[in-house]
Design a protein around this motif. Structure first.
Motif, PDB file in Angstrom:
ATOM      1  N   PRO A 166      28.948  -2.182  17.362  1.00 49.28           N
ATOM      2  CA  PRO A 166      30.024  -2.635  18.257  1.00 49.28           C
ATOM      3  C   PRO A 166      30.087  -1.843  19.552  1.00 49.28           C
ATOM      4  O   PRO A 166      30.304  -2.403  20.630  1.00 49.28           O
ATOM      5  N   GLU A 167      29.868  -0.514  19.476  1.00 51.88           N
ATOM      6  CA  GLU A 167      29.960   0.313  20.670  1.00 51.88           C
ATOM      7  C   GLU A 167      28.811   0.084  21.655  1.00 51.88           C
ATOM      8  O   GLU A 167      28.871   0.526  22.801  1.00 51.88           O
ATOM      9  N   ASP A 168      27.759  -0.610  21.202  1.00 53.37           N
ATOM     10  CA  ASP A 168      26.636  -0.913  22.095  1.00 53.37           C
ATOM     11  C   ASP A 168      26.816  -2.251  22.804  1.00 53.37           C
ATOM     12  O   ASP A 168      26.020  -2.590  23.691  1.00 53.37           O
ATOM     13  N   LEU A 169      27.798  -3.026  22.417  1.00 51.70           N
ATOM     14  CA  LEU A 169      28.037  -4.328  23.036  1.00 51.70           C
ATOM     15  C   LEU A 169      28.728  -4.150  24.385  1.00 51.70           C
ATOM     16  O   LEU A 169      29.422  -3.146  24.613  1.00 51.70           O
ATOM     17  N   PRO A 170      28.554  -5.125  25.301  1.00 52.96           N
ATOM     18  CA  PRO A 170      29.328  -5.072  26.548  1.00 52.96           C
ATOM     19  C   PRO A 170      30.815  -5.014  26.231  1.00 52.96           C
ATOM     20  O   PRO A 170      31.279  -5.609  25.255  1.00 52.96           O
ATOM     21  N   THR A 171      31.562  -4.296  27.043  1.00 46.66           N
ATOM     22  CA  THR A 171      32.981  -4.087  26.764  1.00 46.66           C
ATOM     23  C   THR A 171      33.735  -5.395  26.616  1.00 46.66           C
ATOM     24  O   THR A 171      34.525  -5.571  25.686  1.00 46.66           O
ATOM     25  N   TYR A 172      33.507  -6.334  27.535  1.00 51.42           N
ATOM     26  CA  TYR A 172      34.206  -7.614  27.474  1.00 51.42           C
ATOM     27  C   TYR A 172      33.805  -8.388  26.220  1.00 51.42           C
ATOM     28  O   TYR A 172      34.636  -9.063  25.607  1.00 51.42           O
ATOM     29  N   ALA A 173      32.537  -8.316  25.842  1.00 50.17           N
ATOM     30  CA  ALA A 173      32.077  -9.028  24.648  1.00 50.17           C
ATOM     31  C   ALA A 173      32.772  -8.485  23.405  1.00 50.17           C
ATOM     32  O   ALA A 173      33.230  -9.250  22.539  1.00 50.17           O
ATOM     33  N   LEU A 174      32.874  -7.164  23.296  1.00 49.33           N
ATOM     34  CA  LEU A 174      33.555  -6.566  22.141  1.00 49.33           C
ATOM     35  C   LEU A 174      35.022  -6.974  22.124  1.00 49.33           C
ATOM     36  O   LEU A 174      35.571  -7.296  21.062  1.00 49.33           O
ATOM     37  N   ALA A 175      35.662  -6.998  23.278  1.00 50.14           N
ATOM     38  CA  ALA A 175      37.067  -7.409  23.345  1.00 50.14           C
ATOM     39  C   ALA A 175      37.219  -8.867  22.905  1.00 50.14           C
ATOM     40  O   ALA A 175      38.173  -9.205  22.190  1.00 50.14           O
ATOM     41  N   GLN A 176      36.301  -9.732  23.315  1.00 53.07           N
ATOM     42  CA  GLN A 176      36.347 -11.136  22.896  1.00 53.07           C
ATOM     43  C   GLN A 176      36.239 -11.256  21.382  1.00 53.07           C
ATOM     44  O   GLN A 176      36.984 -12.019  20.757  1.00 53.07           O
ATOM     45  N   ILE A 177      35.300 -10.523  20.813  1.00 52.27           N
ATOM     46  CA  ILE A 177      35.094 -10.595  19.368  1.00 52.27           C
ATOM     47  C   ILE A 177      36.320 -10.082  18.623  1.00 52.27           C
ATOM     48  O   ILE A 177      36.791 -10.704  17.657  1.00 52.27           O
ATOM     49  N   VAL A 178      36.848  -8.962  19.061  1.00 55.58           N
ATOM     50  CA  VAL A 178      38.009  -8.361  18.391  1.00 55.58           C
ATOM     51  C   VAL A 178      39.191  -9.327  18.398  1.00 55.58           C
ATOM     52  O   VAL A 178      39.822  -9.575  17.355  1.00 55.58           O
ATOM     53  N   CYS A 179      39.520  -9.895  19.557  1.00 56.10           N
ATOM     54  CA  CYS A 179      40.693 -10.773  19.640  1.00 56.10           C
ATOM     55  C   CYS A 179      40.454 -12.108  18.935  1.00 56.10           C
ATOM     56  O   CYS A 179      41.380 -12.665  18.339  1.00 56.10           O
ATOM     57  N   THR A 180      39.228 -12.616  18.996  1.00 55.41           N
ATOM     58  CA  THR A 180      38.930 -13.859  18.289  1.00 55.41           C
ATOM     59  C   THR A 180      39.044 -13.668  16.784  1.00 55.41           C
ATOM     60  O   THR A 180      39.631 -14.489  16.081  1.00 55.41           O
ATOM     61  N   TYR A 181      38.526 -12.562  16.266  1.00 53.88           N
ATOM     62  CA  TYR A 181      38.618 -12.274  14.840  1.00 53.88           C
ATOM     63  C   TYR A 181      40.057 -11.981  14.426  1.00 53.88           C
ATOM     64  O   TYR A 181      40.495 -12.350  13.333  1.00 53.88           O
TER      65      TYR A 181
END
Length: 201
Positions: free
Chosen positions: A138-153
């Motif tokens: 997760p920490e290697d993903l682009p910041t916005y991508a990680l935020a998208q995944i977190v909020c979608t989940y």
């Protein structure tokens, strides 16, 4: 001809009044610049009123105006069977986040930063219950991508009872808990690179 001096006096008086009001004349044009562009970040009324697409209704978070905004999607499944099971839900949502926004979504200003192929699996031995393991850390993903995944989940069956999202990578690194807050939605770049470490079971 006698009106000349009186007219000059009148002009001088007018100039003095204008100067006293802080108004200055100038021969240099003022460039105000173009008006800032604004995107609606929502589908048009026409698109919203159109018949719903066949499939299972899901919600994902896309980027619009540097913020996270929820968007409804219709996912086709065999015989339109419900998407069930934490891992299956998580993978389905992940695949949707990677999808190129539709023409209507693009016109409304939506984009996605989840671009690389990602797979998700369930908890390993020692992981907290409900943990999910991504094929990339997760920490290697682009910041916005990680935020998208977190909020979608967080807004789906992939989240925990407290709507936290427990994510880890493909290695044996400990999993971490992430939360989708109002602050994260308004500033996706602020998502912590590392969430809260959870102890192994």
């Amino acid at each position: 001809m006698k009106r000349g001096p009186a007219r000059l006096v009148g002009l001088a008086t007018l100039c003095a009044v204008l100067a006293g009001c802080g108004i200055r004349t100038t021969s240099v044009p003022v460039e105000a610049g173009a008006a800032p562009s604004r995107v609606p970040c929502e589908l048009s009324a026409e698109d919203a009123s159109s018949p719903a697409a066949p499939g299972i209704a899901l919600q994902v978070y896309l980027i619009c105006g540097a913020q996270l905004v929820p968007v409804d999607r219709a996912v086709r499944t065999p015989e339109e069977k419900p998407v069930s099971g934490r891992v299956r839900v998580a993978q389905t949502l992940l695949d949707e986040l990677r999808q190129e926004p539709s023409d209507e979504e693009k016109q409304a200003g939506f984009t996605t930063d989840v671009r690389e192929p990602l797979a998700v699996s369930g908890a390993r031995k020692g992981d907290p219950r409900g943990a999910l393991r991504l094929s990339s850390r997760p920490e290697d993903l682009p910041t916005y991508a990680l935020a998208q995944i977190v909020c979608t989940y967080a807004d789906s069956a992939a989240s925990g009872p407290d709507r936290s999202v427990v994510l880890g990578g493909p290695s044996d690194d400990p999993v971490r808990a992430y939360r989708c807050t109002a602050a994260l939605k308004s500033r996706p770049e602020s998502v912590p690179a590392l969430g809260e470490i959870l102890p192994s079971r």
